[in-house]
Motif scaffolding. Sequence first.
Motif, mmCIF file in Angstrom:
data_model
loop_
_atom_site.group_PDB
_atom_site.id
_atom_site.type_symbol
_atom_site.label_atom_id
_atom_site.label_comp_id
_atom_site.label_asym_id
_atom_site.label_seq_id
_atom_site.Cartn_x
_atom_site.Cartn_y
_atom_site.Cartn_z
ATOM 1 N N ASP A 4 0.742 -1.168 0.053
ATOM 2 C CA ASP A 4 -0.040 -0.189 0.071
ATOM 3 C C ASP A 4 0.855 1.230 -0.025
ATOM 4 O O ASP A 4 0.570 2.219 0.665
ATOM 5 C CB ASP A 4 -0.853 0.022 1.100
ATOM 6 N N GLY A 5 1.778 1.232 -0.828
ATOM 7 C CA GLY A 5 3.051 2.264 -0.795
ATOM 8 C C GLY A 5 2.583 3.727 -0.918
ATOM 9 O O GLY A 5 2.786 4.454 -0.343
ATOM 10 N N ASP A 6 1.577 3.973 -1.818
ATOM 11 C CA ASP A 6 1.177 5.229 -2.230
ATOM 12 C C ASP A 6 0.183 6.007 -1.191
ATOM 13 O O ASP A 6 0.600 7.016 -0.596
ATOM 14 C CB ASP A 6 0.230 5.285 -3.675
ATOM 15 N N THR A 7 -0.493 4.987 -0.500
ATOM 16 C CA THR A 7 -1.368 5.335 0.845
ATOM 17 C C THR A 7 -0.473 5.671 1.780
ATOM 18 O O THR A 7 -0.804 6.636 2.375
ATOM 19 C CB THR A 7 -2.453 4.370 0.892
ATOM 20 N N ARG A 8 0.364 4.799 2.179
ATOM 21 C CA ARG A 8 1.165 5.065 3.207
ATOM 22 C C ARG A 8 2.135 6.243 3.137
ATOM 23 O O ARG A 8 2.485 6.811 4.321
ATOM 24 C CB ARG A 8 1.841 3.602 3.618
ATOM 25 N N LEU A 9 3.052 6.289 2.030
ATOM 26 C CA LEU A 9 3.521 7.810 1.713
ATOM 27 C C LEU A 9 2.800 8.763 1.882
ATOM 28 O O LEU A 9 3.269 9.754 2.528
ATOM 29 C CB LEU A 9 4.041 7.213 0.330
ATOM 30 N N ALA A 10 1.451 8.845 1.358
ATOM 31 C CA ALA A 10 0.773 9.881 1.647
ATOM 32 C C ALA A 10 0.478 10.308 2.946
ATOM 33 O O ALA A 10 0.570 11.481 3.611
ATOM 34 C CB ALA A 10 -0.596 9.849 0.826
ATOM 35 N N ALA A 11 0.127 9.264 3.864
ATOM 36 C CA ALA A 11 -0.015 9.347 5.203
ATOM 37 C C ALA A 11 1.147 9.813 6.146
ATOM 38 O O ALA A 11 1.071 10.705 6.958
ATOM 39 C CB ALA A 11 -0.306 8.126 5.967
ATOM 40 N N LEU A 12 2.486 9.441 5.410
ATOM 41 C CA LEU A 12 3.736 9.701 6.300
ATOM 42 C C LEU A 12 3.793 11.475 6.024
ATOM 43 O O LEU A 12 4.256 12.205 6.455
ATOM 44 C CB LEU A 12 4.885 9.218 5.447
ATOM 45 N N ARG A 13 3.564 11.553 4.579
ATOM 46 C CA ARG A 13 3.756 13.346 4.271
ATOM 47 C C ARG A 13 2.846 13.994 4.826
ATOM 48 O O ARG A 13 3.018 15.346 5.184
ATOM 49 C CB ARG A 13 3.530 13.399 2.593
ATOM 50 N N ALA A 14 1.620 13.716 4.935
ATOM 51 C CA ALA A 14 0.669 14.493 5.855
ATOM 52 C C ALA A 14 0.854 14.452 7.291
ATOM 53 O O ALA A 14 0.410 15.560 7.905
ATOM 54 C CB ALA A 14 -0.853 13.780 5.612
ATOM 55 N N SER A 15 1.612 13.599 8.109
ATOM 56 C CA SER A 15 1.718 13.632 9.352
ATOM 57 C C SER A 15 2.707 14.548 9.870
ATOM 58 O O SER A 15 3.898 14.915 9.315
ATOM 59 C CB SER A 15 2.162 12.189 9.667
#
Length: 315
Positions: free
Chosen positions: A92-103
Motif C-alpha cells: 500500500d505504498g502510495d497510501t502509506r507514503l501519503a499518510a507519512l507526508r501528511a503527518s
Amino acid sequence: MNQTAADFLTRCFAPDETIALLLRSESPTLPTQRIVALEKALAPRYLAWLAHENRNGANVYAAANPLLTGSRKRTKESIASVRHLYIDIDTDGDTRLAALRASDAVPTPSAILSTSPGKYQVLWRVEGFDFASQESALKLLAIAFGGDSACTDCNRVLRLPGFLNRKYALAHRVTVEYPCDSVWTPADFRLDSGAVDAMLFDHAIPPRRQPGKHSNSETDWAWVSHELAHGKDAVKLTRELASRRSNKPNPLYYAQRTVDVASARLWLIEGIRIDDVITMLESRHRFELPAALCSARAREIATTAQRMIARRKIA
C-alpha cells in the motif's frame, strides 16, 4: 544513471568517509560487497563498473550509514555513526507514503526513493542519534507508517537510485526526489512508543478466497459491517470483537482497525466527504493517540476504505 547515483552518495556521505556497497542478483549466487572510500565510489570508472553489473542482473545497494575507517565487513560494530533514519514501504505504498507526508509526527524526508511501482524507501538525514535511539525510532517508524519491520538495523542497505531494480521481469529504474535539505534531530520525531504499539499495520481484511470459503477475518468483516449498518455502537463492537479474537497477536488493534475501516467505508457509501470521515475517525480516538499519529492513522484508514469501494465498482 551514474550522475543520479553520484549525487545521492554525495548528499548522504561526507568526503573521506567509508561506505558499503552491495551487489545482489536474484539468481542464487553469493552477493558481492565492497567497502570503499566515498571518493572511490564516485569515480566514473567505479560507477561504470556498477552500471555494468546492474545491466547483467545485479541489484545495487548502499548502506544507509558510514562505516569506521579500515572496516572490512558491514557489521553493526563497524558502523561509524547514525547518518539516516529510514523506512521501507512495500505494501500500500502510495497510501502509506501519503499518510507519512501528511503527518506532523515526522519531519519532511530528506530523500524518497521509488524502488518499483507503489514501493518506496524514505530517508531522513539526522544527527544526535545513538545506535539504541536509532533502532527504537526505526521500529516506531515501521509500525506507525506500515514499513518493513525488518528494516530496523543500523547496518541496513537500501537501493541506490539511478540503477535498475532487477527483482522483476520488467526492470524498474530506481528514482529519487529530495523534498528537504535539513538535518533533523531526535526532537523532530514525535513518535510515542505506547501509542504506536497499537498501530501494527497488519491489514485486517485479506484478499478474497475461493467462493464459499471465508477466512475468520472475512467473517469478522461481514459481521462488523452488518452490526454497524444496524446502528451498533462502535466502541462496544470493538470490545466484543477483541474478546472474540483473543487468538490475535494484538486483539484490540485488530478489532479497532476492522471497526474503523468498516465505519469509514459505510460513511463514504452514505455520501459523507472523505475529509469529514477523517475528522470522525480522529474524534473516535483523540484521547487514545497523540494528535499527529491519530491524524495519520485516520487518513490512512479513510483512503483504504475509499480504495475498497473503488475496487468493488471496477469489479
